[in-house]
Design a protein around this motif. Structure first.
Motif, PDB file in Angstrom:
ATOM      1  N   SER A 102       0.796  -1.235   0.000  1.00 16.89           N
ATOM      2  CA  SER A 102       0.000   0.000   0.000  1.00 16.89           C
ATOM      3  C   SER A 102       0.827   1.283   0.000  1.00 16.89           C
ATOM      4  O   SER A 102       0.307   2.345  -0.355  1.00 16.89           O
TER       5      SER A 102
ATOM      6  N   VAL B 257       2.343   7.947  -0.261  1.00 15.84           N
ATOM      7  CA  VAL B 257       0.915   7.710  -0.433  1.00 15.84           C
ATOM      8  C   VAL B 257       0.594   6.297   0.039  1.00 15.84           C
ATOM      9  O   VAL B 257       1.308   5.341  -0.273  1.00 15.84           O
TER      10      VAL B 257
ATOM     11  N   THR C 207      -2.392   3.416  -0.031  1.00 19.39           N
ATOM     12  CA  THR C 207      -3.584   3.046  -0.790  1.00 19.39           C
ATOM     13  C   THR C 207      -4.279   1.878  -0.114  1.00 19.39           C
ATOM     14  O   THR C 207      -3.655   0.854   0.188  1.00 19.39           O
ATOM     15  N   SER C 208      -5.574   2.033   0.117  1.00 18.75           N
ATOM     16  CA  SER C 208      -6.333   0.990   0.810  1.00 18.75           C
ATOM     17  C   SER C 208      -6.741  -0.121  -0.153  1.00 18.75           C
ATOM     18  O   SER C 208      -7.133   0.139  -1.295  1.00 18.75           O
ATOM     19  N   SER C 209      -6.645  -1.354   0.336  1.00 16.38           N
ATOM     20  CA  SER C 209      -7.113  -2.500  -0.436  1.00 16.38           C
ATOM     21  C   SER C 209      -8.566  -2.832  -0.121  1.00 16.38           C
ATOM     22  O   SER C 209      -9.160  -3.719  -0.735  1.00 16.38           O
TER      23      SER C 209
ATOM     24  N   SER D 170      -9.788   6.050   0.561  1.00 12.97           N
ATOM     25  CA  SER D 170      -9.105   5.150  -0.373  1.00 12.97           C
ATOM     26  C   SER D 170      -7.609   5.409  -0.440  1.00 12.97           C
ATOM     27  O   SER D 170      -6.831   4.490  -0.705  1.00 12.97           O
ATOM     28  N   HIS D 171      -7.215   6.654  -0.257  1.00 11.37           N
ATOM     29  CA  HIS D 171      -5.798   7.020  -0.283  1.00 11.37           C
ATOM     30  C   HIS D 171      -5.523   8.034   0.829  1.00 11.37           C
ATOM     31  O   HIS D 171      -6.372   8.855   1.180  1.00 11.37           O
TER      32      HIS D 171
ATOM     33  N   CYS E  96      -8.031  10.990   0.053  1.00 10.37           N
ATOM     34  CA  CYS E  96      -9.066  10.864  -0.973  1.00 10.37           C
ATOM     35  C   CYS E  96     -10.224  10.114  -0.352  1.00 10.37           C
ATOM     36  O   CYS E  96     -10.074   8.955   0.052  1.00 10.37           O
TER      37      CYS E  96
END
Length: 716
Positions: free
Chosen positions: A634, A648, A650-652, A659-660, A714
């Protein structure tokens, strides 16, 4: 205690090996033979294997075929008719001894109103007596104790012994010594005797706590019972005591929360208290005259009396500590107890050494006590009964006091097997328990691959280690006051800073990291030890103006809170805690150590900012990922101008609200413009404000002010 005058000395050093020392002043150190004599005049042959002259004597190494029975008296007779007692020597440090006498049952007292049982593990003792007296009585009564299996001595005394004081008289090597029960749960003032108490009369129901789903959800706030409330502006009534630390709804001169209520509002999950077990360094008769952090342990299962309202009452310290813990729990917070199982205050005076001399402490190849701790003794945690004591003790604190976690002082002294057993037993009591420790590699005589140190972290899953790589990379060397870390403007720490922000797991390559899991990394830049971060900044950035110094401090603290791993804050760090430049305040006065609640009011804006960063961490799971692969999948670093760092996450999770998440750090004195990755970004932390509310929307470009950190998300 009696003094024994011996013409020569003989020691049982292994189950069938005797070492005899004949001084040159006695028969010129010569004897062609020896025999072993029992206390009933049985005689057994002794075979001389070798003899060597040593300083002032001849050392004879001998073998016996007879099995020596521990607890019985034996004598060594030489060819001249000289006679000396056979002393228990290094045999107690052999695996044979451990296996023969390991005892897996209860020790200490078992109380009832009708009868109290006393049990003591003393396998090398020839005789043991219980010394018992009423709390207000001068005269004591002695009771003989009976030796049982595996060297456990016991006796039962009829009647209600509630509040009676007791100790053990132990005869070893013809010498009587008096010792307090190592398993005592309360004591007389200053720990002079153990105290019999009815723990059923001190029970408190534990309230339900918010779930702690993973270790990286923890945010730890370290403080000291006395420091926490002793300041005149703390608002607490019972200043410096357990009762004061447990007070709620206290306010300072600004009318805003202080102490426990303040910590609740700050948003942390755990309060870690410096040692609350009975320690030396503060006279309980006049506790305000001295100060001590508490790293001089006396009785490991007894609460410290100087924090109680009545050290003379053996119940006061128990009930008031339990009430404090319940008060912390009532705020939805958990309690971590700082424990010091790596050494005792003075080895020769400790109950361990008096009851089983030489067993509980490590010795070097020359038979001298080792000193990896720097305080004259190292606990031999690898020995079975030492390990049992540590495991029994942490179990006791969890079950009886409802402690939620432990911080192990100088954990690198202890062995891996002991720490893993601690983890296993505590997790069976409470799956949410947190175990952390100082995994420094210390010079103690056990093999390197058995030490519970950072270098062996792969053998210590589920145990957090204080990350000195993080500490020194972000703030600069702890041991060089003038060394500046990344947050203080030193670009040389740029690459290291990126690694520690990622949980020190080796983001691109595992070999670049020091941990297998972020849950093993306790991230910090300040603790009770050494200079506070503020005091270091005042020295190494002395030419900077006050605002610049505060920005550097804030930057380092933000990095602690937004890095992968477990964040750790020293109390008052959020309002620039100072100790007046004192780098080792372990026994400095309250004026140095107290938590200055007026500074909280003075630097309220910084407190609010740190509170906002904490709320960001707690509300966005991306900042507390549970394992290394999640981080690697991520986390991506942005391609921006050095020394700025941007990354950054990032979500899975397709259902995640965020989400970010992006973090950008500018430790330089220059303003920089950053090109953001594609996305609709909400700025939630800038140079002035931090929290979960959107400050403004940003699409592509972000202007970074000097010495600042920004957080963007985000949202879906």
């Amino acid at each position: 205690m009696i003094t024994i005058e011996r013409t020569f000395n003989a020691y049982l050093d292994e189950m069938h090996i005797i070492t005899i020392l004949l001084p040159f002043s006695y028969q010129q150190g010569r004897s062609s033979g020896f025999s072993l004599l029992s206390d009933v005049e049985e005689e057994f042959p002794v075979v001389i294997l070798q003899n060597n002259p040593i300083e002032g004597a001849v050392k004879y190494t001998c073998r016996i075929d007879h099995d020596v029975e521990f607890g019985k008296q034996y004598w060594i007779v030489d060819e001249h008719g000289g006679k000396t007692d056979l002393q228990i020597g290094a045999v107690i440090r052999t695996s044979d001894f451990d296996e023969k006498f390991y005892y897996d049952g209860p020790l200490g007292i078992s109380y009832s109103t009708e009868k109290t049982y006393f049990r003591l593990w003393a396998p090398t003792a020839a005789k043991v007596k219980l010394k018992l007296k009423g709390a207000l009585e001068e005269d004591a009564e002695l009771f003989p104790m009976e030796r049982g299996e595996r060297g456990v001595w016991s006796c039962g005394v009829s009647g209600d012994l509630d509040r009676f004081l007791y100790s053990f008289l132990v005869c070893i090597n013809l010498e009587w010594k008096e010792a307090v029960d190592p398993y005592a749960v309360s004591s007389a003032m200053n720990g002079e005797y153990g105290a019999v108490v009815n723990l059923d009369n001190t029970k408190i129901k534990k309230p339900e706590l918010p779930p702690l789903l993973q270790l990286t959800d923890a945010i730890i706030y370290e403080t000291h019972i006395r420091d926490f409330t002793i300041h005149s502006g703390s608002g607490a009534q019972k200043k410096g005591l357990y009762m004061g630390a447990g007070e709620t709804n206290t306010v300072g001169i600004d009318g805003k929360p202080t102490c426990l209520s303040y910590v609740k509002q700050l948003g942390v999950t755990h309060i870690e208290f410096l040692p609350v077990h009975d320690f030396e360094g503060v006279n309980e008769k006049s506790p305000k005259e001295d100060y001590n952090w508490g790293y001089n342990p006396l009785h490991f299962n007894v609460p410290e009396g100087s924090y109680s309202s009545d050290p003379l009452d053996p119940y006061s310290r128990i009930r008031e500590l339990k009430a404090l813990i319940q008060a912390v729990h009532s705020q939805g917070l958990r309690v971590i107890m700082d424990v010091v199982y790596n050494h005792v205050y003075i080895r020769e005076h400790s109950s361990f050494e008096k009851i089983v001399p030489g067993y509980f402490f490590r010795h070097d190849q020359y038979g001298m006590p080792s000193n990896g701790t720097g305080v004259g003794n190292d606990i031999a945690s690898e020995r079975l009964m030492a390990r049992k004591f540590i495991v029994d003790s942490v179990s006791y604190w969890m079950k009886e006091y409802q402690i939620d976690g432990f911080r192990f002082d100088l954990m690198g002294i202890l062995d891996i097997e002991t720490m893993n057993e601690v983890r296993r037993i505590t997790e069976s009591i409470d799956p949410a328990v947190i175990i952390i420790g100082e995994g420094w590699d210390l010079n103690t005589p056990i093999p390197e691959d058995r030490k519970a140190s950072i270098r062996n972290q792969e053998k210590l899953p589920g145990i957090g280690q204080f990350n000195d790589w993080f500490r020194d990379s972000i703030k600069g060397s702890t041991f060089n006051l003038y060394d500046k870390g990344y947050a203080l403007g030193n670009e040389h720490y740029y690459d290291a800073a990126k690694q520690v922000l990622a949980g020190s797991i080796g983001l691109e390559k595992k070999e670049k990291g020091i941990f297998l899991s972020p849950a093993q990394s306790v991230n910090y830049v300040e603790s009770h030890d050494n200079h506070t971060l503020w005091d270091k900044i005042l020295v190494c950035s002395e030419n900077a103006d006050l605002i610049t110094q505060q920005k550097k401090h804030r930057l380092a603290t933000v990095m602690v809170l937004l890095s992968q791993g477990i964040p750790f804050l020293h109390s008052g760090q959020e309002f620039f805690r100072t100790k007046g430049g004192n780098g080792n305040s372990y026994r400095a006065p309250d004026s140095i150590n107290q938590l200055d609640w007026e500074r909280k009011s003075r630097y309220f804006n910084n407190v609010e900012y740190i509170k906002g960063i904490i709320s960001i961490r707690r509300s966005i799971p991306l900042f507390r990922l549970a394992d290394a692969e999640l981080i690697r999948n991520s986390m991506r670093f942005m391609d921006i101008k050095k020394p700025l760092i941007g990354y950054v996450l990032t979500s899975s999770d397709q259902n995640a609200e965020c989400s970010h998440a992006a973090v950008i750090i500018n430790p330089s004195a220059a303003e920089e413009e950053i090109l953001l990755p594609d996305g609709d970004w909400d700025l939630i932390a800038d140079e002035h404000t931090a929290g979960n509310s959107t400050i403004r929307k940003i699409s592509t470009r972000l202007t970074m002010l000097p010495l600042s950190s920004y957080v963007l998300v985000c949202r879906k």
